[in-house]
Motif scaffolding. Structure first.
Motif, PDB file in Angstrom:
ATOM      1  N   VAL A  30      46.763  71.260  29.320  1.00 41.52           N
ATOM      2  CA  VAL A  30      47.880  70.903  28.423  1.00 41.52           C
ATOM      3  C   VAL A  30      48.786  69.826  29.031  1.00 41.52           C
ATOM      4  N   TYR A  31      49.050  68.759  28.267  1.00 37.75           N
ATOM      5  CA  TYR A  31      50.014  67.730  28.673  1.00 37.75           C
ATOM      6  C   TYR A  31      51.254  67.897  27.812  1.00 37.75           C
ATOM      7  N   VAL A  32      52.400  68.146  28.449  1.00 39.30           N
ATOM      8  CA  VAL A  32      53.625  68.411  27.682  1.00 39.30           C
ATOM      9  C   VAL A  32      54.574  67.212  27.731  1.00 39.30           C
ATOM     10  N   VAL A  33      55.023  66.776  26.563  1.00 39.73           N
ATOM     11  CA  VAL A  33      56.065  65.740  26.488  1.00 39.73           C
ATOM     12  C   VAL A  33      57.052  66.126  25.381  1.00 39.73           C
ATOM     13  N   ALA A  34      58.234  65.442  25.398  1.00 37.79           N
ATOM     14  CA  ALA A  34      59.281  65.871  24.470  1.00 37.79           C
ATOM     15  C   ALA A  34      59.629  64.843  23.399  1.00 37.79           C
ATOM     16  N   THR A  35      59.209  63.585  23.583  1.00 38.68           N
ATOM     17  CA  THR A  35      59.585  62.560  22.597  1.00 38.68           C
ATOM     18  C   THR A  35      58.396  61.634  22.331  1.00 38.68           C
ATOM     19  N   ARG A  36      58.603  60.779  21.326  1.00 43.13           N
ATOM     20  CA  ARG A  36      57.573  59.805  20.966  1.00 43.13           C
ATOM     21  C   ARG A  36      57.376  58.800  22.109  1.00 43.13           C
ATOM     22  N   GLU A  37      58.498  58.341  22.682  1.00 39.11           N
ATOM     23  CA  GLU A  37      58.416  57.370  23.772  1.00 39.11           C
ATOM     24  C   GLU A  37      57.662  57.962  24.971  1.00 39.11           C
ATOM     25  N   GLU A  38      58.025  59.210  25.316  1.00 42.81           N
ATOM     26  CA  GLU A  38      57.340  59.861  26.449  1.00 42.81           C
ATOM     27  C   GLU A  38      55.847  59.977  26.165  1.00 42.81           C
ATOM     28  N   THR A  39      55.521  60.260  24.891  1.00 42.79           N
ATOM     29  CA  THR A  39      54.104  60.389  24.529  1.00 42.79           C
ATOM     30  C   THR A  39      53.371  59.092  24.819  1.00 42.79           C
ATOM     31  N   LYS A  40      53.999  57.963  24.390  1.00 39.15           N
ATOM     32  CA  LYS A  40      53.329  56.677  24.583  1.00 39.15           C
ATOM     33  C   LYS A  40      53.151  56.388  26.065  1.00 39.15           C
ATOM     34  N   ARG A  41      54.225  56.667  26.822  1.00 37.20           N
ATOM     35  CA  ARG A  41      54.131  56.404  28.268  1.00 37.20           C
ATOM     36  C   ARG A  41      53.001  57.220  28.879  1.00 37.20           C
ATOM     37  N   LEU A  42      52.896  58.471  28.464  1.00 33.94           N
ATOM     38  CA  LEU A  42      51.834  59.331  29.010  1.00 33.94           C
ATOM     39  C   LEU A  42      50.452  58.780  28.634  1.00 33.94           C
ATOM     40  N   TYR A  44      49.474  55.832  27.987  1.00 32.81           N
ATOM     41  CA  TYR A  44      49.087  54.631  28.717  1.00 32.81           C
ATOM     42  C   TYR A  44      48.520  54.965  30.096  1.00 32.81           C
ATOM     43  N   THR A  45      48.947  56.132  30.647  1.00 31.18           N
ATOM     44  CA  THR A  45      48.519  56.425  32.014  1.00 31.18           C
ATOM     45  C   THR A  45      47.269  57.300  32.077  1.00 31.18           C
ATOM     46  N   LEU A  46      46.934  57.962  30.979  1.00 35.32           N
ATOM     47  CA  LEU A  46      45.789  58.880  31.041  1.00 35.32           C
ATOM     48  C   LEU A  46      44.457  58.125  31.022  1.00 35.32           C
ATOM     49  N   PRO A  47      43.518  58.507  31.880  1.00 42.20           N
ATOM     50  CA  PRO A  47      42.224  57.819  31.868  1.00 42.20           C
ATOM     51  C   PRO A  47      41.438  58.122  30.599  1.00 42.20           C
ATOM     52  N   VAL A  48      41.580  59.346  30.073  1.00 44.60           N
ATOM     53  CA  VAL A  48      40.875  59.712  28.837  1.00 44.60           C
ATOM     54  C   VAL A  48      41.896  60.270  27.860  1.00 44.60           C
ATOM     55  N   LEU A  49      41.881  59.745  26.639  1.00 42.97           N
ATOM     56  CA  LEU A  49      42.882  60.199  25.664  1.00 42.97           C
ATOM     57  C   LEU A  49      42.545  61.598  25.153  1.00 42.97           C
ATOM     58  N   PRO A  50      43.561  62.470  24.969  1.00 40.76           N
ATOM     59  CA  PRO A  50      43.269  63.804  24.435  1.00 40.76           C
ATOM     60  C   PRO A  50      42.735  63.696  23.003  1.00 40.76           C
ATOM     61  N   ASN A  51      41.858  64.619  22.651  1.00 42.74           N
ATOM     62  CA  ASN A  51      41.293  64.632  21.306  1.00 42.74           C
ATOM     63  C   ASN A  51      42.007  65.619  20.406  1.00 42.74           C
ATOM     64  N   LEU A  52      42.999  66.319  20.982  1.00 47.28           N
ATOM     65  CA  LEU A  52      43.696  67.362  20.232  1.00 47.28           C
ATOM     66  C   LEU A  52      45.182  67.242  20.533  1.00 47.28           C
ATOM     67  N   ALA A  53      46.022  67.335  19.485  1.00 50.79           N
ATOM     68  CA  ALA A  53      47.477  67.274  19.723  1.00 50.79           C
ATOM     69  C   ALA A  53      48.177  68.311  18.864  1.00 50.79           C
ATOM     70  N   LEU A  54      49.203  68.905  19.449  1.00 49.59           N
ATOM     71  CA  LEU A  54      50.013  69.877  18.724  1.00 49.59           C
ATOM     72  C   LEU A  54      51.429  69.336  18.781  1.00 49.59           C
ATOM     73  N   ILE A  55      51.970  68.938  17.606  1.00 51.31           N
ATOM     74  CA  ILE A  55      53.269  68.267  17.686  1.00 51.31           C
ATOM     75  C   ILE A  55      54.294  68.845  16.716  1.00 51.31           C
ATOM     76  N   ASP A  56      55.545  68.732  17.154  1.00 49.34           N
ATOM     77  CA  ASP A  56      56.684  69.125  16.341  1.00 49.34           C
ATOM     78  C   ASP A  56      57.067  67.921  15.468  1.00 49.34           C
ATOM     79  N   LEU A  57      57.677  68.165  14.317  1.00 54.20           N
ATOM     80  CA  LEU A  57      58.082  67.027  13.483  1.00 54.20           C
ATOM     81  C   LEU A  57      59.469  66.513  13.861  1.00 54.20           C
ATOM     82  N   GLY A  58      60.393  67.455  14.073  1.00 56.61           N
ATOM     83  CA  GLY A  58      61.773  67.058  14.364  1.00 56.61           C
ATOM     84  C   GLY A  58      61.937  66.746  15.838  1.00 56.61           C
TER      85      GLY A  58
END
Ligand SMILES: Nc1ncnc2c1ncn2[C@@H]1O[C@H](COP(=O)(O)OP(=O)(O)OP(=O)(O)O)[C@@H](O)[C@H]1O
Length: 469
Positions: A30-42, A44-58
């Motif tokens: 599990v990779y945990v982030v709290a915002t859209r910006e943090e998601t993008k930053r993460l 960019y650094t991952l060698p393989v992009l996750p194929n599954l995401a669980l996200i909050d709307l607000g």
């Protein structure tokens, strides 16, 4: 841990994300982030992009509105079109559920949720991912382009006609119509089919990264460039390079691309040695690039170079009975999961009349959801309607009843009328509709509304402060 499938978890409430990460850690990495910006930053650094995401709307900066989450759905799909996005949110109005699913999310789980149920729904998406990964040959057959309507036959003929041309091709069409698939067909049907076919999504990178990805770089060209690297132009060799979302390419890179198109020349970042590209360029965009040229957002000379050969991919609403062929195709595709269902007569009629604003992507997601919810059952019109995005046509907003002078007089006679509130409400409805049509893209929404982006942004701020968003 390394062998576990990876899951991106985006939630700004640490209590929720920490407890979810704890419960899911045995099944997922599990990779945990709290915002859209943090998601993008993460990402960019991952060698393989996750194929599954669980996200909050607000999400911050506007946790009480779903817009940030909606934008994140579109952005994640831009990074990785095969990612399965599940929404986990307390903002579970029917409108939000439908909109999220139309944007491409595959499931919506209201908060608070039962952990076992959540795990089951995540595992279900993993099974779908596996089924998709093990069926590449099915996609290759006849290019995988399903459809027998006149417009699809014309599209096939154009692909055949352009496949071996040395010129670049520009593919235009609404989001989800299959532009990427068409681009791949152009490659597989060409004499370059044995050479590599690479796809770059121009919207998924910062200017610097996109430049490095396309042209490569020398050692030390920028901070973090520890070794020299070749770029996509080099790696595509004499194959095809698909530039998806070309309308998002920053202007400075557009001039570099123009040079490659004119004489094949380019430089790796940080090098002075000129290199020669052999690759054929196929560009795709869901934007009106001609309009972008007029607005000064896209170079006119590049547009003319790219659009010598243009293919327009038709929206699903123009494909007549192909809607049923696509229904059958996706049912067969996911059949191994035992998800067969039938539409009853009235649901079939609805399927025929519905215009699928999210195009093939929306249609495919509806099939997956109906399969999961009603295995081996007869689906009714009402059940189908629950899965559809309401048609965003003007009918909804121009009720003749409230518009008529008489209705207005009646409303004024009641007293307590506020013109400001009414205007604010109309503004909110039009802005929401434009945001849906543009899948959360502010610039595009501003264009639809005929205002500039800054004005749209300040209106949205004002509406959210007034609590009418
Ligand atoms: N005619 C078709 N037959 C079968 N599958 C299709 C067809 N058109 C699209 N698809 C499938 O629909 C999904 C969306 O298509 P694709 O990603 O190519 O759309 P797109 O136009 O590139 O979207 P975007 O503009 O959002 O990037 C993909 O899974 C694709 O394989």
């Amino acid at each position: 841990m390394a062998d576990l499938p990876s899951l991106l978890l985006v939630d700004d409430d640490p209590l929720i994300s920490e407890s979810l990460a704890f419960v899911l850690k045995d099944t997922f990495s599990v990779y945990v982030v709290a915002t859209r910006e943090e998601t993008k930053r993460l990402l960019y650094t991952l060698p393989v992009l996750p194929n599954l995401a669980l996200i909050d709307l607000g999400l911050p900066p506007n946790p009480h509105s779903p817009e940030e989450g909606f934008t994140l759905v579109s952005e994640l799909l831009t990074f990785n079109p095969s990612i399965k996005i599940l929404i986990l949110s307390g903002q579970d109005t029917q409108e939000n559920v439908r909109h999220a699913l139309t944007l491409g999310a595959v499931d919506f789980i209201p908060k608070p949720c039962n952990m076992e149920l959540l795990k089951t729904r995540l595992k279900h998406q993993l099974m779908i991912l596996e089924a998709e990964q093990h069926k590449p040959q099915a996609k290759q057959k006849a290019c995988g382009l399903i459809g027998q309507s006149m417009v699809m036959e014309t599209l096939r003929a154009q692909i055949q006609q352009f496949a071996n041309s040395p010129f670049s091709v520009l593919i235009q069409g609404e989001s989800g119509t299959g532009k990427e698939l068409v681009a791949q067909c152009l490659h597989t049907q060409s004499q370059r089919a044995e050479a590599p076919c690479l796809i770059v999504n121009c919207a998924a990178f910062t200017t610097e990264l996109l430049e490095a990805q396309l042209f490569g770089h020398s050692k030390g060209a920028f901070t973090g460039a520890n070794t020299a690297r070749s770029g996509f132009f080099e790696e595509a060799s004499y194959g095809s390079l698909i530039l998806d979302e070309i309308g998002e390419m920053p202007l400075p890179l557009q001039s570099k691309l123009l040079r490659v198109l004119e004489n094949g020349e380019y430089y790796r970042l940080g090098e002075t040695k000129v290199r020669q590209s052999q690759a054929r360029i196929i560009a795709a965009s869901n934007r009106d690039l001609r309009g972008e040229v007029l607005a000064g957002q896209f170079r006119g000379d590049l547009y003319h170079r790219l659009s010598v050969l243009t293919i327009k991919v038709p929206p699903v609403c123009e494909r007549d009975d192909d809607k049923f062929l696509l229904l059958k195709h996706f049912q067969d595709f996911y059949a191994e999961m035992g998800t067969l269902f039938q539409l009853d007569t009235s649901a079939r009629q609805n399927w025929k009349e519905y215009n699928f604003p999210g195009n093939v992507r929306e249609l495919r997601n509806i099939v997956i959801r109906l399969g999961a919810k009603y295995p081996n059952q007869l689906v009714t019109r009402t059940q189908l309607e629950e899965e559809l995005e309401t048609n965003l046509n003007t009918k909804q907003f121009t009720s003749t009843d409230t518009d008529s002078d008489q209705a207005i007089v009646r409303q004024l006679n009641k007293g307590g009328f506020s013109l400001d509130d009414v205007l604010l409400d109309w503004e909110r409805r039009y802005i929401n509709a434009a945001l849906k049509m543009s899948q959360g893209n502010l610039s595009q929404a501003a264009r639809i509304l005929g205002i500039n982006r800054t004005t749209l942004y300040s209106k949205m701020q004002r509406l959210s402060k007034s609590g009418s968003n």
